[in-house]
Write an enzyme that holds these catalytic residues in place. Structure first.
Site, mmCIF file in Angstrom:
data_model
loop_
_atom_site.group_PDB
_atom_site.id
_atom_site.type_symbol
_atom_site.label_atom_id
_atom_site.label_comp_id
_atom_site.label_asym_id
_atom_site.label_seq_id
_atom_site.Cartn_x
_atom_site.Cartn_y
_atom_site.Cartn_z
ATOM 1 N N LYS A 22 0.973 -0.987 -0.056
ATOM 2 C CA LYS A 22 0.183 0.076 -0.076
ATOM 3 C C LYS A 22 0.444 1.226 -0.246
ATOM 4 O O LYS A 22 0.568 1.578 -1.092
ATOM 5 C CB LYS A 22 -0.912 0.189 0.878
ATOM 6 C CG LYS A 22 -1.891 1.575 1.507
ATOM 7 C CD LYS A 22 -2.447 0.980 2.634
ATOM 8 C CE LYS A 22 -1.936 1.955 3.645
ATOM 9 N NZ LYS A 22 -1.618 3.785 3.774
ATOM 10 N N ASN A 23 1.983 1.244 0.607
ATOM 11 C CA ASN A 23 2.607 2.758 1.382
ATOM 12 C C ASN A 23 3.907 2.658 0.002
ATOM 13 O O ASN A 23 3.827 3.619 -0.139
ATOM 14 C CB ASN A 23 3.171 2.755 2.537
ATOM 15 C CG ASN A 23 2.322 3.095 3.701
ATOM 16 O OD1 ASN A 23 1.237 3.412 3.430
ATOM 17 N ND2 ASN A 23 2.435 2.208 4.856
ATOM 18 N N CYS A 117 -4.953 8.627 8.992
ATOM 19 C CA CYS A 117 -5.533 8.155 10.342
ATOM 20 C C CYS A 117 -5.446 9.119 11.217
ATOM 21 O O CYS A 117 -3.960 9.392 10.797
ATOM 22 C CB CYS A 117 -4.404 7.020 10.352
ATOM 23 S SG CYS A 117 -5.292 5.758 9.500
ATOM 24 N N ARG A 122 0.089 15.434 13.138
ATOM 25 C CA ARG A 122 0.449 14.972 11.811
ATOM 26 C C ARG A 122 1.285 16.378 10.833
ATOM 27 O O ARG A 122 0.797 16.358 9.932
ATOM 28 C CB ARG A 122 -0.769 13.831 11.379
ATOM 29 C CG ARG A 122 -0.725 12.338 11.612
ATOM 30 C CD ARG A 122 -1.440 11.548 11.303
ATOM 31 N NE ARG A 122 -0.509 10.762 10.145
ATOM 32 C CZ ARG A 122 -1.067 9.858 9.244
ATOM 33 N NH1 ARG A 122 -1.995 9.684 9.556
ATOM 34 N NH2 ARG A 122 -0.233 9.003 8.433
ATOM 35 N N ASP A 307 3.540 0.592 12.422
ATOM 36 C CA ASP A 307 1.974 -0.260 11.627
ATOM 37 C C ASP A 307 1.814 -1.808 11.781
ATOM 38 O O ASP A 307 0.558 -1.670 11.666
ATOM 39 C CB ASP A 307 2.412 0.223 9.648
ATOM 40 C CG ASP A 307 2.137 1.630 9.788
ATOM 41 O OD1 ASP A 307 1.876 2.369 10.933
ATOM 42 O OD2 ASP A 307 3.136 2.002 8.116
ATOM 43 N N ARG A 399 -8.951 0.661 3.858
ATOM 44 C CA ARG A 399 -7.955 0.868 3.236
ATOM 45 C C ARG A 399 -7.090 0.682 2.619
ATOM 46 O O ARG A 399 -6.193 0.986 1.642
ATOM 47 C CB ARG A 399 -7.902 2.439 3.793
ATOM 48 C CG ARG A 399 -9.236 3.420 4.522
ATOM 49 C CD ARG A 399 -8.831 4.565 5.128
ATOM 50 N NE ARG A 399 -7.165 4.568 4.845
ATOM 51 C CZ ARG A 399 -6.091 5.125 5.383
ATOM 52 N NH1 ARG A 399 -6.181 4.969 7.287
ATOM 53 N NH2 ARG A 399 -4.767 5.536 4.918
HETATM 54 C C1 EPZ Z 1 4.171 6.433 6.817
HETATM 55 O O1 EPZ Z 1 3.652 7.971 6.907
HETATM 56 C C2 EPZ Z 1 2.946 6.006 6.170
HETATM 57 N N1 EPZ Z 1 2.170 6.246 5.412
HETATM 58 C C3 EPZ Z 1 2.421 5.512 7.901
HETATM 59 O O2 EPZ Z 1 1.669 4.148 7.534
HETATM 60 C C4 EPZ Z 1 3.732 5.571 9.018
HETATM 61 O O3 EPZ Z 1 2.840 4.657 10.622
HETATM 62 C C5 EPZ Z 1 4.338 5.812 8.956
HETATM 63 O O4 EPZ Z 1 5.039 6.398 8.055
HETATM 64 C C6 EPZ Z 1 5.636 5.418 10.073
HETATM 65 O O5 EPZ Z 1 6.693 4.673 9.182
HETATM 66 C C7 EPZ Z 1 2.302 6.379 4.015
HETATM 67 O O6 EPZ Z 1 3.387 5.425 3.873
HETATM 68 C C8 EPZ Z 1 1.510 6.721 3.058
HETATM 69 P P1 EPZ Z 1 6.404 10.408 8.846
HETATM 70 P P2 EPZ Z 1 4.150 9.481 7.375
HETATM 71 O O7 EPZ Z 1 6.516 11.120 8.093
HETATM 72 O O8 EPZ Z 1 4.908 9.404 6.125
HETATM 73 C C9 EPZ Z 1 6.978 13.245 12.202
HETATM 74 C C10 EPZ Z 1 -0.088 2.949 8.143
HETATM 75 O O9 EPZ Z 1 -0.580 1.704 8.525
HETATM 76 N N2 EPZ Z 1 7.129 14.182 11.163
HETATM 77 O O10 EPZ Z 1 7.147 9.123 8.662
HETATM 78 O O11 EPZ Z 1 2.906 10.583 7.073
HETATM 79 C C11 EPZ Z 1 5.285 12.787 11.910
HETATM 80 O O12 EPZ Z 1 4.594 13.007 12.985
HETATM 81 C C12 EPZ Z 1 0.170 4.493 8.016
HETATM 82 O O13 EPZ Z 1 -0.498 2.670 7.062
HETATM 83 C C13 EPZ Z 1 7.290 15.405 11.332
HETATM 84 O O14 EPZ Z 1 7.015 16.037 12.411
HETATM 85 O O15 EPZ Z 1 5.117 8.924 8.559
HETATM 86 C C14 EPZ Z 1 5.793 11.256 12.977
HETATM 87 O O16 EPZ Z 1 6.142 11.604 14.205
HETATM 88 C C15 EPZ Z 1 -0.264 4.970 8.675
HETATM 89 N N3 EPZ Z 1 7.378 16.664 10.107
HETATM 90 C C16 EPZ Z 1 7.133 10.516 12.219
HETATM 91 O O17 EPZ Z 1 7.531 11.742 11.995
HETATM 92 C C17 EPZ Z 1 7.098 15.935 8.870
HETATM 93 O O18 EPZ Z 1 6.454 16.598 7.896
HETATM 94 C C18 EPZ Z 1 7.794 10.167 11.227
HETATM 95 O O19 EPZ Z 1 6.245 10.538 10.142
HETATM 96 C C19 EPZ Z 1 6.097 14.301 8.452
HETATM 97 C C20 EPZ Z 1 6.300 14.079 9.905
#
Ligand code: EPZ
Length: 430
Positions: A22-23, A117, A122, A307, A399
């Site tokens: 998916k991702n 989610c 976020r 995840d 989803r």
């Molecule tokens: C991806 O989300 C995945 N989604 C998420 O999976 C997954 O939980 C996450 O990566 C972590 O592995 C997709 O790929 C579509 P991040 P993403 O940016 O990219 C902070 C699922 O269930 N952060 O790696 O949105 C954030 O708050 C989904 O399949 C900032 O501070 O996650 C978090 O604490 C849910 N500023 C950490 O970084 C930013 O600009 C990691 O977030 C971006 C993120």
């Protein structure tokens, strides 16, 4: 209203084939915006998040031809619209990749803030920091992000990410593919789907090195052609079925996986007393004895994936002893614990830490999926619980999991999806 009805307690036996990731899919599909030509993409999972992304691309003017259940041809050569509407964008978090795709190709984008989610704040500040470093002017106003460049093209640069972010790493990579000059992303995410997106982009003519390490170097190119690409198997879908076997017992061959991507999950299951045997493109998971406690901390790859946190907690609920789980990525990813308690789980949450006291048995109850992986974990718990578990709000689960009910039925689970008119008494639903 649709819900899952599970009569738990059946051990699982047989084989499950894993779908495309998916991702990776939700990033590769918007990445086609960068390409002047037809991209044939195979092994696309049939899930609602993919449908939403395809709708966004169509709205932007992409021509999409569905070749079969898992293959589409996407032609973005004639896309000229750089504005994606609020109605679709708000439904899915990964819609933010449309910004990288449009900005990289046209030097401008106007896109509604993404949904997704809910597990705390976020932010997308790291994405924005990257686009600004690449020379874009960004305005966030009225729920829209407007990104523009003076020259119509981004400029290669060096970007250090303050947090390891999958989304920011991929989005900056998308923007940089057709930028003028070279971009270096430091402190990049290393997840398998980051590498898959880079491989897709390279096979369409981009010049990316280092994906899978924490420094990624992208030499901007003037043009990206079309081509073929097949998406990698879904690490988290595979992990979810591994935990289903761990929780419910039995022996299942989980096929079409890359065992290397599962090592972080395999290691924990072995520690918990589950047998996991790696094959070339499969893992055999077998549980015969009791589950043992384990301490878990979620971290960016190659750490234990956030995840998979709710699904492994479903197993730990039934393990002998006390386990400590630390959520190292998201602020608020324990909202499902209240639902688990309805099944008889004994969990205490304090901030990012959950203390799970193993119990002898879980017992079925009506529960509600509160997000995608929490919903998947409720299925895992329901399969192991005695009696009837009804899970509603399953649209969250749909989803991200293709044919979940069918895949589990094939290994002997007693699970059905039923549709009941809203307001019908829960007893009638069974
Ligand atoms: C991806 O989300 C995945 N989604 C998420 O999976 C997954 O939980 C996450 O990566 C972590 O592995 C997709 O790929 C579509 P991040 P993403 O940016 O990219 C902070 C699922 O269930 N952060 O790696 O949105 C954030 O708050 C989904 O399949 C900032 O501070 O996650 C978090 O604490 C849910 N500023 C950490 O970084 C930013 O600009 C990691 O977030 C971006 C993120």
């Amino acid at each position: 209203m649709t819900k899952y009805i599970i009569h738990g307690g059946n051990p699982l036996h047989g084989e499950i084939a894993i779908s495309g990731a998916k991702n990776a899919a939700v990033a590769i599909l918007p990445a086609t915006l960068l390409v002047d030509g037809i991209c044939r993409i195979e092994n696309i999972p049939q899930i609602s998040d993919v449908t939403r992304i395809l709708e966004i691309l169509e709205e932007l003017g992409a021509k999409i031809h569905v070749v079969n259940r898992h293959t589409v041809d996407i032609d973005c050569s004639h896309v000229r619209n750089t504005r994606a509407s609020y109605e679709i964008m708000r439904q899915i978090r990964a819609s933010y990749y449309v910004i990288g795709g449009l900005l990289g190709r046209f030097g401008s984008a106007e896109v509604a803030m993404p949904g997704g989610c809910d597990f705390g704040v976020r932010p997308i500040d790291q994405h924005i920091k990257g686009f600004i470093a690449l020379g874009a002017k960004i305005d966030v106003e009225g729920g829209f992000i407007r990104a523009e460049t003076a020259s119509g093209r981004l400029e290669g640069t060096q970007v250090y990410l303050d947090v390891v972010s999958v989304g920011a790493t991929i989005n900056i990579m998308l923007g940089a593919c057709r930028a003028r000059g070279t971009t270096i992303i430091e402190n990049a995410a290393k997840e398998p789907h980051v590498v898959d997106v880079a491989n897709f982009l390279n096979s369409m003519g981009a010049d990316i090195m280092g994906a899978g390490t924490d420094v990624i170097k992208i030499r901007g190119v003037d043009y990206m052609k079309g081509g073929f690409y097949s998406i990698i198997p879904d690490q988290i879908e595979a992990g979810t079925y591994m935990t289903a076997v761990a929780a419910a017992g039995g022996e299942v061959l989980i096929q079409n996986v890359i065992p290397k991507h599962l090592e972080c999950i395999t290691a924990k299951l072995l520690e918990m007393g589950v047998d996991v045997e790696e094959r070339d493109d499969a893992v055999l998971v077998r549980r015969t004895g009791p589950l043992r406690k384990a301490n878990i901390k979620t971290m960016p790859y190659p750490g234990f994936p956030t995840d998979m946190q709710p699904q492994i907690v479903a197993c730990l609920c039934l393990a002998e002893g006390t386990s400590v789980v630390t959520e190292g990525v998201w602020d608020n990813r324990y909202r499902y614990v209240a639902e688990f308690k309805r099944l008889g789980a004994n969990i205490r949450v304090d901030g990012k830490i959950a203390v799970v006291e193993g119990v002898e048995r879980l017992t079925g109850a009506p529960i509600r999926a509160c997000d995608l992986r929490a919903g998947a974990a409720m299925v895992v718990a329901g399969l192991a619980a005695e009696g009837l578990t009804e899970i509603d709000s399953i649209y969250h689960i749909e989803r991200g999991y293709e044919s979940l009910v069918e895949k589990l039925q094939n290994v002997g689970a007693d699970i059905q999806m039923v549709t009941v008119p809203d307001g019908v008494d829960k007893q009638q639903a069974g």
